[in-house]
Each structure stands twice: as C-alpha cells, then as structure tokens.
Motif scaffolding. Structure first.
Motif, mmCIF file in Angstrom:
data_model
loop_
_atom_site.group_PDB
_atom_site.id
_atom_site.type_symbol
_atom_site.label_atom_id
_atom_site.label_comp_id
_atom_site.label_asym_id
_atom_site.label_seq_id
_atom_site.Cartn_x
_atom_site.Cartn_y
_atom_site.Cartn_z
ATOM 1 N N GLN A 146 -3.121 1.529 -16.421
ATOM 2 C CA GLN A 146 -4.400 1.719 -15.726
ATOM 3 C C GLN A 146 -5.371 0.572 -16.013
ATOM 4 O O GLN A 146 -6.052 0.081 -15.117
ATOM 5 N N ASP B 270 -3.102 -3.913 -5.334
ATOM 6 C CA ASP B 270 -3.932 -2.984 -6.090
ATOM 7 C C ASP B 270 -3.752 -1.536 -5.631
ATOM 8 O O ASP B 270 -4.282 -0.627 -6.261
ATOM 9 N N LYS B 271 -2.972 -1.305 -4.585
ATOM 10 C CA LYS B 271 -2.781 0.046 -4.054
ATOM 11 C C LYS B 271 -1.362 0.564 -4.249
ATOM 12 O O LYS B 271 -0.929 1.482 -3.552
ATOM 13 N N LYS C 270 0.833 -1.201 0.000
ATOM 14 C CA LYS C 270 0.000 0.000 0.000
ATOM 15 C C LYS C 270 0.871 1.256 0.000
ATOM 16 O O LYS C 270 1.755 1.433 0.834
ATOM 17 N N MET D 297 -4.252 -2.557 -14.159
ATOM 18 C CA MET D 297 -4.534 -2.492 -12.724
ATOM 19 C C MET D 297 -6.016 -2.775 -12.451
ATOM 20 O O MET D 297 -6.365 -3.303 -11.403
ATOM 21 N N GLU D 298 -6.893 -2.433 -13.397
ATOM 22 C CA GLU D 298 -8.317 -2.730 -13.226
ATOM 23 C C GLU D 298 -8.603 -4.215 -13.453
ATOM 24 O O GLU D 298 -9.355 -4.829 -12.709
ATOM 25 N N ALA E 79 -4.239 -9.057 -4.316
ATOM 26 C CA ALA E 79 -4.739 -7.703 -4.524
ATOM 27 C C ALA E 79 -5.259 -7.096 -3.230
ATOM 28 O O ALA E 79 -5.115 -5.897 -3.009
ATOM 29 N N ASN F 247 -2.119 -6.115 -0.836
ATOM 30 C CA ASN F 247 -2.529 -4.783 -1.291
ATOM 31 C C ASN F 247 -1.824 -4.372 -2.577
ATOM 32 O O ASN F 247 -1.437 -3.221 -2.754
ATOM 33 N N ASN G 197 -6.208 -6.972 -13.735
ATOM 34 C CA ASN G 197 -5.384 -7.910 -12.981
ATOM 35 C C ASN G 197 -4.345 -7.124 -12.177
ATOM 36 O O ASN G 197 -3.214 -6.963 -12.624
ATOM 37 N N PRO G 198 -4.681 -6.619 -10.991
ATOM 38 C CA PRO G 198 -3.766 -5.755 -10.247
ATOM 39 C C PRO G 198 -2.504 -6.462 -9.752
ATOM 40 O O PRO G 198 -1.504 -5.804 -9.475
ATOM 41 N N THR G 199 -2.513 -7.783 -9.687
ATOM 42 C CA THR G 199 -1.315 -8.482 -9.219
ATOM 43 C C THR G 199 -0.249 -8.587 -10.316
ATOM 44 O O THR G 199 0.928 -8.775 -10.021
#
Length: 149
Positions: A94, A64-65, A25, A97-98, A130, A62, A100-102
């Motif tokens: 961008q 995704d952050k 994060k 990240m929407e 995520a 985290n 597959n954020p990993t």
C-alpha cells in the motif's frame, strides 16, 4: 537421401518490433505481468529464439489502478538490503502504491524475465505510467488485451 531440417535463428536486428499499449486498470498484477513479460520476451511470435531479443515494446498505463487478490494488499511487502549491517528496508504494498505506483508493475515484470544480460536488455522495452497519458504517440502503439492472451 535423408533430408535435413534446418532451424532458422533470428538475429536481434532482423526482429520486427511493434509497440503495444496495455491498460492496467482493474487487472490483477501477476496475470498482467506474465502477459507483458511474454510479449517483451517475444514468446508470442513464431520466430522466438531463446537467446535473442525478438520481443516488442510494451507501454502500460493506469499502473496506479492495478488489483491484487486475497490479502496481498495488506500482507505483500517489498524488501531490499543496502549491503550494510542493519540495512534491510521493508515497504508495504500500500505504501509503495502511494509513493511509486509504477514500481509494482516494473518489479513484477522484471521478476518474470531472465536474470542475465538479456533480461537487463529486455526490461528497457517496458514503459510504465501511473496515469492515462504517455509520451509514445509517435510510435503508434496497438492496443493489446492481456486477458485474451
């Protein structure tokens, strides 16, 4: 009489494995990835051997952050090719990240590992999630702060 210095080489079986938990994060992607790659490779240990897997397992939560600096959020792209004519695919940071954020963390760490059999073995010791939760409580992971390393 001349005294010989013997270098001790560690076998993969002799390496003491630990599990570390990293919170991604508000961390910068590249700095996080280089710190995680160092731990997975085993470079933080005095028994580091370049041709042997002496590293530890790393759990990243985290994902995704994470942050990227500068204009990378709009300009960074992930490219791959199917091998067929016209088979190049491009996805913006961008969008990735929407979907597959990993992937961003996994891809960044994989790029910092060796491009050999050893690198393919090492990337399996990275677990990215995520959200805040992960299924590795049984391994009793220690919290690791990448910013200190």
């Amino acid at each position: 009489m001349k005294q010989e210095k013997l270098t001790k080489y560690i076998k993969t079986e002799d390496a003491d494995r630990k599990w570390y938990l990293v919170d991604a994060k508000d961390q910068v992607l590249g700095r996080l990835a280089s710190g995680v790659a160092k731990v997975i490779r085993g470079k933080h240990k005095p028994i580091f051997t370049p041709n042997t897997d002496t590293g530890d397992f790393v759990i990243v939560v985290n994902a995704d952050k994470i942050k990227v600096t500068g204009k990378r959020e709009t300009l960074k792209e992930y490219k791959w090719h199917s091998g067929y004519p016209g088979g190049q695919k491009i996805t913006a940071f961008q969008d990735m990240m929407e979907k597959n954020p990993t992937f961003a963390v996994e891809n960044a760490v994989k790029g910092m590992l060796p491009k050999t059999r050893l690198g393919r073995q090492l990337i399996k010791k990275l677990k990215v999630y995520a959200g805040e939760n992960h299924p590795h409580q049984a391994q009793k992971p220690e919290v690791l702060s990448i910013m200190e390393n």
